[in-house]
Write a protein that holds these residues in place. Structure first.
Motif, PDB file in Angstrom:
ATOM      1  N   ASN A 185      10.636  19.288 -11.589  1.00  0.00           N
ATOM      2  CA  ASN A 185      11.828  18.883 -10.842  1.00  0.00           C
ATOM      3  C   ASN A 185      11.970  17.357 -10.813  1.00  0.00           C
ATOM      4  O   ASN A 185      13.072  16.813 -10.943  1.00  0.00           O
ATOM      5  N   PHE A 186      10.864  16.674 -10.615  1.00  0.00           N
ATOM      6  CA  PHE A 186      10.908  15.210 -10.589  1.00  0.00           C
ATOM      7  C   PHE A 186      11.309  14.651 -11.953  1.00  0.00           C
ATOM      8  O   PHE A 186      12.136  13.735 -12.046  1.00  0.00           O
ATOM      9  N   MET A 187      10.731  15.207 -13.028  1.00  0.00           N
ATOM     10  CA  MET A 187      11.103  14.762 -14.381  1.00  0.00           C
ATOM     11  C   MET A 187      12.596  14.929 -14.615  1.00  0.00           C
ATOM     12  O   MET A 187      13.263  14.041 -15.153  1.00  0.00           O
ATOM     13  N   ALA A 188      13.126  16.077 -14.202  1.00  0.00           N
ATOM     14  CA  ALA A 188      14.548  16.344 -14.392  1.00  0.00           C
ATOM     15  C   ALA A 188      15.403  15.350 -13.619  1.00  0.00           C
ATOM     16  O   ALA A 188      16.408  14.839 -14.128  1.00  0.00           O
ATOM     17  N   GLU A 189      15.006  15.072 -12.382  1.00  0.00           N
ATOM     18  CA  GLU A 189      15.783  14.133 -11.573  1.00  0.00           C
ATOM     19  C   GLU A 189      15.795  12.741 -12.187  1.00  0.00           C
ATOM     20  O   GLU A 189      16.788  12.014 -12.071  1.00  0.00           O
ATOM     21  N   GLN A 190      14.723  12.385 -12.862  1.00  0.00           N
ATOM     22  CA  GLN A 190      14.657  11.074 -13.502  1.00  0.00           C
ATOM     23  C   GLN A 190      15.417  11.025 -14.822  1.00  0.00           C
ATOM     24  O   GLN A 190      15.471   9.982 -15.462  1.00  0.00           O
ATOM     25  N   GLY A 191      15.998  12.153 -15.231  1.00  0.00           N
ATOM     26  CA  GLY A 191      16.809  12.168 -16.438  1.00  0.00           C
ATOM     27  C   GLY A 191      16.097  12.624 -17.685  1.00  0.00           C
ATOM     28  O   GLY A 191      16.680  12.589 -18.777  1.00  0.00           O
ATOM     29  N   PHE A 192      14.829  13.050 -17.566  1.00  0.00           N
ATOM     30  CA  PHE A 192      14.103  13.524 -18.746  1.00  0.00           C
ATOM     31  C   PHE A 192      14.537  14.957 -19.063  1.00  0.00           C
ATOM     32  O   PHE A 192      14.458  15.834 -18.198  1.00  0.00           O
ATOM     33  N   PRO A 193      14.955  15.233 -20.293  1.00  0.00           N
ATOM     34  CA  PRO A 193      15.517  16.542 -20.619  1.00  0.00           C
ATOM     35  C   PRO A 193      14.519  17.560 -21.134  1.00  0.00           C
ATOM     36  O   PRO A 193      14.909  18.676 -21.478  1.00  0.00           O
ATOM     37  N   ALA A 194      13.231  17.202 -21.203  1.00  0.00           N
ATOM     38  CA  ALA A 194      12.259  18.118 -21.804  1.00  0.00           C
ATOM     39  C   ALA A 194      10.871  17.891 -21.218  1.00  0.00           C
ATOM     40  O   ALA A 194      10.604  16.880 -20.548  1.00  0.00           O
ATOM     41  N   LEU A 195       9.999  18.839 -21.493  1.00  0.00           N
ATOM     42  CA  LEU A 195       8.590  18.790 -21.088  1.00  0.00           C
ATOM     43  C   LEU A 195       7.750  19.212 -22.269  1.00  0.00           C
ATOM     44  O   LEU A 195       8.147  20.097 -23.036  1.00  0.00           O
ATOM     45  N   GLU A 196       6.590  18.595 -22.457  1.00  0.00           N
ATOM     46  CA  GLU A 196       5.617  19.162 -23.382  1.00  0.00           C
ATOM     47  C   GLU A 196       4.308  19.404 -22.645  1.00  0.00           C
ATOM     48  O   GLU A 196       3.962  18.692 -21.703  1.00  0.00           O
ATOM     49  N   ASP A 197       3.594  20.449 -23.079  1.00  0.00           N
ATOM     50  CA  ASP A 197       2.400  20.866 -22.362  1.00  0.00           C
ATOM     51  C   ASP A 197       1.377  21.410 -23.351  1.00  0.00           C
ATOM     52  O   ASP A 197       1.389  22.595 -23.692  1.00  0.00           O
ATOM     53  N   ASN A 198       0.489  20.542 -23.803  1.00  0.00           N
ATOM     54  CA  ASN A 198      -0.500  20.940 -24.798  1.00  0.00           C
ATOM     55  C   ASN A 198      -1.326  22.139 -24.357  1.00  0.00           C
ATOM     56  O   ASN A 198      -1.690  22.993 -25.158  1.00  0.00           O
ATOM     57  N   GLY A 199      -1.639  22.204 -23.073  1.00  0.00           N
ATOM     58  CA  GLY A 199      -2.537  23.242 -22.579  1.00  0.00           C
ATOM     59  C   GLY A 199      -1.863  24.513 -22.117  1.00  0.00           C
ATOM     60  O   GLY A 199      -2.497  25.338 -21.436  1.00  0.00           O
ATOM     61  N   LEU A 200      -0.609  24.721 -22.475  1.00  0.00           N
ATOM     62  CA  LEU A 200       0.151  25.859 -21.948  1.00  0.00           C
ATOM     63  C   LEU A 200      -0.517  27.200 -22.222  1.00  0.00           C
ATOM     64  O   LEU A 200      -0.520  28.093 -21.364  1.00  0.00           O
ATOM     65  N   MET A 201      -1.098  27.375 -23.409  1.00  0.00           N
ATOM     66  CA  MET A 201      -1.679  28.677 -23.757  1.00  0.00           C
ATOM     67  C   MET A 201      -2.879  29.033 -22.885  1.00  0.00           C
ATOM     68  O   MET A 201      -3.226  30.213 -22.754  1.00  0.00           O
TER      69      MET A 201
END
Length: 309
Positions: free
Chosen positions: A66-82
């Motif tokens: 939510n914070f990333m989105a509010e700052q205007g960042f349109p994406a997320l990456e997450d190496n450890g998602l799996m």
């Protein structure tokens, strides 16, 4: 986009000096309280990772998104998602969807010892790799992902270089058979961390992509690693451009945000934009400064490097 009169940028400048941004502390982020669409303040699609803004958003994944989105960042990456729990994977996917954000790369890690990996051509490693590709294809549905990072591992010193390359091509063809029907793409990443790693240069990756000949196998061009291994960034990206599907960021030396090292990111980002790149630029680096002040400075650094229009 013109940022000179952007109130958020003025606010962040003050925050970097004073350690403010108190508006974003607490259990519910500013983004969660708004009904209007999330602002997009950047020309390129920059993607932070978890932990990058923990001093403002806390430890919870959803609050960080939510914070990333509010700052205007349109994406997320997450190496450890799996490796995250199914519950957390679903929460991450739901938060991205709610905020209109894209999922960047996550890592396909078969779990075997990289010192004896796909370069060997051994069937047990190919089978393990294909099995992880199948798991990644299912996980991609949960978070609406398109890209996943792969690395072939270490040199097999007992085999000629060309034989190792052939083994990797065969393994990636097998993985492509799994991912291509789903419209997914593995992006191979040449690295600079260890001289024992097989894949270290963009032209190596380009050759493998051409040999595999599948839209499911492309290049992840990590600017930090490639500055260390080969330099001449724009010229080398141009040579490989038709096979580059994902870009990652980090200045050198130090592997921190743009403006903290020797790379002219203003020029690099301008060139990427002029190429018409609509993919994701993952922020795979650390914060140069600690705490809230460092996080605010990092956001400001991206506004500065992105201000090429």
């Amino acid at each position: 986009m013109e940022h000179q009169n952007n109130p958020r940028r003025s606010f962040l400048k003050k925050a970097a000096a004073s350690g403010a941004l108190a508006t974003f502390t607490g259990g519910i982020s500013f983004a969660q309280s708004q009904s209007e669409p999330i602002r997009r303040d950047f020309n390129l699609n920059y993607a932070p990772h978890f932990g990058m803004f923990k001093h403002h958003a806390g430890d919870d994944y959803v609050d960080q998104i939510n914070f990333m989105a509010e700052q205007g960042f349109p994406a997320l990456e997450d190496n450890g998602l799996m490796k995250r729990s199914p519950e957390d994977q679903k929460r991450i996917g739901a938060a991205l969807e709610k905020n209109g954000m894209q999922m960047g790369v996550f890592v396909i890690d078969p779990g075997f010892n990289w010192k004896v990996a796909l370069t060997t051509g051994k069937q047990e490693y190919i089978d393990a790799f294909v099995q992880e590709c199948e798991k990644a294809a299912e996980l991609a549905k949960v978070v609406n992902a398109k890209w996943m990072t792969v690395v072939p591992g270490y040199f097999e010193r007992k085999l000629p270089m060309d034989q190792q390359t052939s083994n990797i091509i065969e393994a990636y063809r097998r993985g492509a058979e799994v991912l291509e029907p789903h419209g997914l793409t593995m992006v191979m990443e040449p690295l600079s961390d260890n001289p024992d790693l097989y894949l270290r240069h963009s032209n190596q990756s380009y050759m493998i992509c051409k040999a595999v000949d599948s839209p499911a196998v492309k290049i992840l061009y990590d600017i930090y690693h490639m500055q260390r291994n080969e330099g001449n960034l724009i010229a080398n990206m141009e040579l490989c451009w038709d096979e580059i599907a994902y870009i990652q960021i980090g200045d050198n030396p130090g592997r921190k945000e743009p403006g903290t090292g020797e790379i002219n990111y203003l020029n690099v980002f301008k060139w990427i934009d002029e190429k018409g790149f609509k993919g994701i630029c993952g922020m795979e680096h650390g914060n140069a400064q600690p705490g809230k002040e460092g996080e605010a400075a990092l956001i400001e650094a991206y506004h500065t490097a992105d201000k090429f229009k």
